[in-house]
Design a protein around this motif. Structure first.
Motif, PDB file in Angstrom:
ATOM      1  N   LEU A   3       0.835  -1.196   0.000  1.00  0.00           N
ATOM      2  CA  LEU A   3       0.000   0.000   0.000  1.00  0.00           C
ATOM      3  C   LEU A   3       0.873   1.251   0.000  1.00  0.00           C
ATOM      4  O   LEU A   3       1.950   1.272   0.595  1.00  0.00           O
ATOM      5  N   ARG A   4       0.405   2.272  -0.684  1.00  0.00           N
ATOM      6  CA  ARG A   4       1.113   3.556  -0.765  1.00  0.00           C
ATOM      7  C   ARG A   4       0.150   4.638  -0.283  1.00  0.00           C
ATOM      8  O   ARG A   4      -0.861   4.903  -0.930  1.00  0.00           O
ATOM      9  N   LEU A  45      -1.626  13.319  -7.779  1.00  0.00           N
ATOM     10  CA  LEU A  45      -1.862  12.404  -6.658  1.00  0.00           C
ATOM     11  C   LEU A  45      -3.325  11.977  -6.585  1.00  0.00           C
ATOM     12  O   LEU A  45      -3.652  10.950  -6.002  1.00  0.00           O
ATOM     13  N   GLY A  46      -4.205  12.752  -7.209  1.00  0.00           N
ATOM     14  CA  GLY A  46      -5.627  12.431  -7.233  1.00  0.00           C
ATOM     15  C   GLY A  46      -5.948  11.177  -8.019  1.00  0.00           C
ATOM     16  O   GLY A  46      -7.091  10.705  -7.997  1.00  0.00           O
ATOM     17  N   ALA A  47      -4.974  10.595  -8.695  1.00  0.00           N
ATOM     18  CA  ALA A  47      -5.200   9.341  -9.422  1.00  0.00           C
ATOM     19  C   ALA A  47      -5.262   8.148  -8.465  1.00  0.00           C
ATOM     20  O   ALA A  47      -5.564   7.039  -8.893  1.00  0.00           O
ATOM     21  N   ALA A  48      -5.019   8.383  -7.187  1.00  0.00           N
ATOM     22  CA  ALA A  48      -5.079   7.307  -6.194  1.00  0.00           C
ATOM     23  C   ALA A  48      -6.475   6.689  -6.171  1.00  0.00           C
ATOM     24  O   ALA A  48      -7.471   7.378  -6.405  1.00  0.00           O
ATOM     25  N   GLU A  49      -6.520   5.401  -5.866  1.00  0.00           N
ATOM     26  CA  GLU A  49      -7.809   4.695  -5.824  1.00  0.00           C
ATOM     27  C   GLU A  49      -8.716   5.239  -4.726  1.00  0.00           C
ATOM     28  O   GLU A  49      -9.935   5.302  -4.885  1.00  0.00           O
ATOM     29  N   ALA A  69     -11.814  15.206  -4.868  1.00  0.00           N
ATOM     30  CA  ALA A  69     -13.150  14.789  -4.426  1.00  0.00           C
ATOM     31  C   ALA A  69     -13.010  13.852  -3.216  1.00  0.00           C
ATOM     32  O   ALA A  69     -13.468  12.716  -3.239  1.00  0.00           O
ATOM     33  N   PRO A  70     -12.350  14.336  -2.150  1.00  0.00           N
ATOM     34  CA  PRO A  70     -12.028  13.458  -1.027  1.00  0.00           C
ATOM     35  C   PRO A  70     -13.222  13.157  -0.125  1.00  0.00           C
ATOM     36  O   PRO A  70     -14.146  13.953   0.009  1.00  0.00           O
ATOM     37  N   ALA A 137      -3.008   2.759  -4.016  1.00  0.00           N
ATOM     38  CA  ALA A 137      -2.586   4.090  -3.622  1.00  0.00           C
ATOM     39  C   ALA A 137      -3.733   4.827  -2.949  1.00  0.00           C
ATOM     40  O   ALA A 137      -4.887   4.725  -3.351  1.00  0.00           O
ATOM     41  N   ILE A 138      -3.364   5.569  -1.914  1.00  0.00           N
ATOM     42  CA  ILE A 138      -4.296   6.410  -1.163  1.00  0.00           C
ATOM     43  C   ILE A 138      -3.670   7.788  -1.067  1.00  0.00           C
ATOM     44  O   ILE A 138      -2.458   7.914  -0.863  1.00  0.00           O
TER      45      ILE A 138
END
Length: 192
Positions: A3-4, A45-49, A69-70, A137-138
């Motif tokens: 995990l990242r 960084l918004g490409a995180a799942e 869109a957190p 990724a988070i």
């Protein structure tokens, strides 16, 4: 791979000297300006799942401005400062110097009636350790204190280390690994 988790410190809502405990103010003009300047680096960084943020107005605004869109996570809220909420450190030190000294010296104390530093670090660490253990990724936008607490927890450092970690607005740090086994990941300046 593991995990990242990339933590992004929220943009500022006041000057450093005017920061108040448990501050719920939205981004100020300087904060919005800094988001615009840093967007080219932070937007990818918004490409995180999974994309999260602290429930504070400045964290939500930072994440939204960066297009994440957190989802607000209560576990990522700032430390509960009890009756010191809304005051500056200088104001509290002027009225309760012995309480401030005790709070800074012992991570188990909470003379303000809120959350101790140890409880705060444990809460943030609990959030880290309940993330999915799968590869992925988070990204999470949070108050600088939350980022500091996550680093102390992940590195299994003594709680007093919290006071020696400087987290500037819009700075990032990445933790890799899995729940219970985290590593600090520093990005290389050039591809290797």
């Amino acid at each position: 791979m593991g995990l990242r988790v990339t933590l992004v410190a929220a943009a500022r809502s006041s000057s450093l000297l005017a920061e108040r405990f448990d501050d719920d103010r939205p981004l100020d003009e300087a904060g919005w300006y800094e988001v615009r300047l840093a967007a080219h680096t932070l937007v990818p960084l918004g490409a995180a799942e999974l994309r999260y943020c602290s429930p504070t107005p400045r964290s939500r605004a930072t994440g939204t401005a960066l297009g994440y869109a957190p989802l607000a996570q209560p576990a990522l809220r700032d430390c509960d400062m009890g009756r010191w909420r809304g005051l500056t450190l200088a104001e509290v030190a002027a009225h309760e110097p012995a309480a401030v000294d005790a709070w800074l010296a012992d991570p188990r104390t909470a003379p303000h009636g809120g959350e101790s530093l140890l409880a705060f670090i444990s809460r943030v660490g609990g959030w880290l350790d309940t993330r999915p253990a799968d590869d992925g990724a988070i990204v999470a936008v949070a108050e600088p204190a939350v980022v500091r607490a996550a680093l102390v927890y992940a590195l299994k450092a003594p709680p007093a280390t919290f006071w020696n970690v400087d987290v500037r607005p819009l700075s990032t740090v990445t933790l890799t690994g899995r729940p219970g086994l985290w590593h600090l990941h520093l990005q290389a300046a050039v591809a290797q």
